[in-house]
Write a protein that holds these residues in place. Structure first.
Motif, short mmCIF file in Angstrom:
data_model
loop_
_atom_site.label_atom_id
_atom_site.label_comp_id
_atom_site.label_asym_id
_atom_site.label_seq_id
_atom_site.Cartn_x
_atom_site.Cartn_y
_atom_site.Cartn_z
N ASP A 64 -32.27 15.21 -5.84
CA ASP A 64 -32.61 16.35 -5.00
C ASP A 64 -32.82 16.01 -3.52
N GLN A 65 -32.31 14.84 -3.09
CA GLN A 65 -32.44 14.44 -1.69
C GLN A 65 -31.10 13.91 -1.19
N PRO A 66 -30.92 13.90 0.13
CA PRO A 66 -29.66 13.35 0.67
C PRO A 66 -29.47 11.89 0.29
N ALA A 67 -28.23 11.48 0.19
CA ALA A 67 -27.90 10.09 -0.12
C ALA A 67 -28.14 9.21 1.11
N ARG A 68 -28.35 7.94 0.86
CA ARG A 68 -28.45 6.97 1.95
C ARG A 68 -27.08 6.80 2.57
N THR A 69 -27.04 6.24 3.75
CA THR A 69 -25.78 5.94 4.43
C THR A 69 -24.97 4.97 3.58
#
Length: 139
Positions: free
Chosen positions: A61-66
């Motif tokens: 439920d959160q953005p992925a890391r770079t």
């Protein structure tokens, strides 16, 4: 996170040493052949302070890391949030994180393709920047 993973690995290592001592009836000396064999098979060789977040699960439920260019050599920085999969992301999943369409084809070896994905400016970001620059130019 790696420090927590290392702590668990050390606990497992100590349990294995205790079990071997119980089964063999002898004390396992630190640095002995048995100790080294079990340690090597159980505890990752990375320094805690050097790679504090080497092993990292992604969140549902959160953005992925770079996505880094070295993901082919260090895929443990993008581990599936789904514990049933228990693996790093695939080449296609890395490309999706960077907003490449599924039909986009990369060339070369898998590591080469992962490097291309990690080094790329995400296509949707490039499009947004170009669109903004074009709006400024024609305003």
């Amino acid at each position: 996170m790696y420090p927590e993973a290392l702590e668990i690995a050390n606990q497992i290592f100590n349990e294995k040493i205790t079990e071997l001592e119980r089964n063999s009836g002898k004390k396992i000396i630190e640095g002995s052949e048995d100790w080294q064999r079990i340690h090597k098979a159980t505890v990752p060789p990375y320094k805690v302070h050097r790679y504090p977040n080497k092993f990292r699960k992604m969140w549902a439920d959160q953005p992925a890391r770079t996505v880094p260019a070295h993901i082919g050599k260090d895929s443990y920085s993008h581990i599936h949030f789904d514990s049933h999969q228990a693996c790093g992301i695939s080449l296609r999943e890395a490309a999706r994180l960077q907003s490449f369409p599924d039909a986009f084809q990369f060339v070369g070896s898998m590591n080469s393709q992962l490097t291309q994905i990690g080094n790329a400016v995400p296509p949707l970001l490039a499009y947004a920047v170009a669109k903004s620059l074009r709006a400024i130019r024609f305003s």
